[in-house]
Design a protein around this motif. Structure first.
Motif: not given
Length: 360
Positions: A42-44, A48-49, A300-301, A319-320
Motif C-alpha cells: 500500500c505504501f509503495d 508510485d501514484m 500483493k493479490y 506495487i511491491l
C-alpha cells in the motif's frame, strides 16, 4: 531422506506426527507475511501514484490558476511569458453503448507539460487529433481504441462525437484528454483555466491570475496521504509481529512439551543446548520460509483487490518494491529467530536424570 541432516529429519518427523499443528504454524507465518506485504505494498502504491501523477503526467513546477473571466489572449500572454502550456479542464458526460459516465475533460496544447500514459505506462504528449479515454471510463462504457463516443460539457447541450485514438491510464480524475484542436472542432471554444510551466515562479503580476500553485503545493496532498499510510504500515507490522509470535511460540511450546523426553535423551547422548536450540530454530525457519514464499504473492493479490474496489476515480497499481519485500521477509524470519531464542532458558532447565527417572 537418508542424505539429509539429523535436524532436517527430526523436524520432518515432527511435522508428519503433528500435521494440524504444522499447518497452523504455516498459516500463521503466511498470515504474518500477508499483513506485512499489504502494509508495504500500500505504501509503495501510494508513492508510485505520486511519481506517476507529478513526474510522468503533470510535470510542471508551477501552475497558474486563471480567473473565470480571463480571456484566451490573456492566458496566451502568460504562457508566452513563462514558456508555459495552456490547459483546460471541464466536467463532461460521456456516452457509448447505452451507458453514460460523468468524467473529467482535459484539453491541452501538447507541449509536454501535461502528458498521457498508455496502459503500459508509456509517456507521450497529446498531438493533433488526440482523444485519449482513461481505461476506467472505457471499461465502464465498453469502449476500445477506434470506437466512437459521444460527449458534452456539463454546462452545454452541444453533444459531440469523437473517435477514441488511445486508451490511457491516470491515477486520479478519470476521463478524457484531448488536444485543443479536438475541442474546437467539436464546437467548443478553448478556454484554458490553467497555465503550467517548468519555471519556478512564486509571484506574477496579472489580473488574469487567481492563484499560483507550486510543485510543493501540488504534492502536499500526497504527503498527507503518505503520513496516513505510514500509520497503517505501523499498525499492520505490529499485528503481523504479534500474530507470528503467538503462533510460533505456542507451536514451539507444544513441541517442547511433547518432545521433552526426546530432547532429554538427545542431551544425554551428547547434544548440547545450542544443538537442541538449532532443532527448534530449523522448525520455525522452515515455517517462516513457507510464509514468505506463499504470503508475498497472496498479500500483493489482496492489495490488488483492495485497489480495484477503491472507486471509479482511482486507477492504482499494486506495487511491491524489492526493498519492501526484503524488509517483510527479514521481519518474518527475524521474529521467528527471536521466538526460538525464548526457549533457551527452558532447555537449560532440562534435568536429564530427573526426567528419565520420572518416565517409565
Amino acid at each position: 531422506m537418508k542424505k539429509t541432516g539429523f535436524a532436517v529429519r527430526w523436524n520432518i518427523r515432527n511435522f508428519r506426527s503433528a500435521k494440524i499443528r504444522a499447518l497452523m504454524g504455516a498459516v500463521g507465518t503466511i498470515g504474518c507475511m500477508v499483513l506485512l506485504v499489504c502494509a508495504f505494498c500500500c505504501f509503495d502504491s501510494v508513492s508510485d501514484m505520486e511519481v506517476w501523477m507529478y513526474d510522468e503526467i503533470q510535470v510542471c513546477n508551477t501552475r497558474f490558476v486563471l480567473k473565470e473571466d480571463a480571456s484566451l489572449e490573456q492566458a496566451q500572454k502568460i504562457a508566452l511569458d513563462v514558456d508555459g502550456e495552456l490547459i483546460e479542464t471541464q466536467t463532461i458526460e460521456v456516452q457509448a453503448n447505452g451507458e453514460k459516465v460523468t468524467a473529467t475533460l482535459t484539453a491541452c496544447e501538447g507541449k509536454g507539460l501535461y502528458n498521457i500514459t498508455d496502459v503500459q505506462r508509456n509517456i507521450s504528449a497529446p498531438t493533433e487529433g488526440t482523444v485519449a479515454l482513461s481505461q476506467k471510463v472505457a471499461d465502464e462504457l465498453g469502449v476500445k481504441a477506434g470506437d466512437t463516443i459521444k460527449w458534452h460539457i456539463y454546462t452545454s447541450n452541444n453533444w459531440a462525437e469523437s473517435e477514441v485514438t488511445i486508451i490511457n491510464r491516470v491515477p486520479v480524475s478519470q476521463g478524457m484528454v484531448v488536444s485543443y484542436d479536438v475541442l474546437e472542432a467539436s464546437g467548443y471554444d478553448f478556454e484554458p483555466n490553467y497555465v503550467d510551466t517548468m519555471e519556478d515562479i512564486a509571484q506574477y503580476d496579472s489580473n488574469a491570475v487567481a492563484n499560483i500553485i507550486t510543485a510543493a503545493d501540488m504534492t502536499d496532498f500526497w504527503s498527507a496521504y503518505t503520513e496516513s499510510m505510514n500509520m497503517l504500515v505501523a499498525v499492520l507490522i505490529v499485528f503481523a509481529v504479534l500474530l507470528v509470535i503467538v503462533v510460533l511460540y505456542n507451536m514451539g511450546s507444544l513441541t517442547f512439551t511433547e518432545k521433552q523426553r526426546e530432547l532429554v535423551t538427545l542431551k544425554v547422548i551428547g547434544f548440547q543446548n545450542p544443538m537442541l536450540l538449532s532443532l527448534m530454530l530449523l522448525q520455525n525457519f522452515i515455517l517462516s520460509v513457507i510464509g514468505v514464499v506463499l504470503g508475498a504473492p497472496f498479500g500483493k493479490y489482496l492489495v490488488k483487490i483492495m485497489l480495484d474496489s477503491s472507486g471509479s476515480e482511482f486507477d492504482m497499481e499494486p506495487i511491491l518494491t524489492l526493498p519492501s519485500f526484503l524488509i517483510s521477509a527479514v521481519i518474518t524470519l527475524g521474529v521467528s529467530l527471536l521466538v526460538t531464542l525464548l526457549f533457551i532458558k527452558k532447555l537449560g532447565w532440562l534435568d536429564p536424570i530427573a526426567e528419565l527417572k520420572g518416565t517409565k
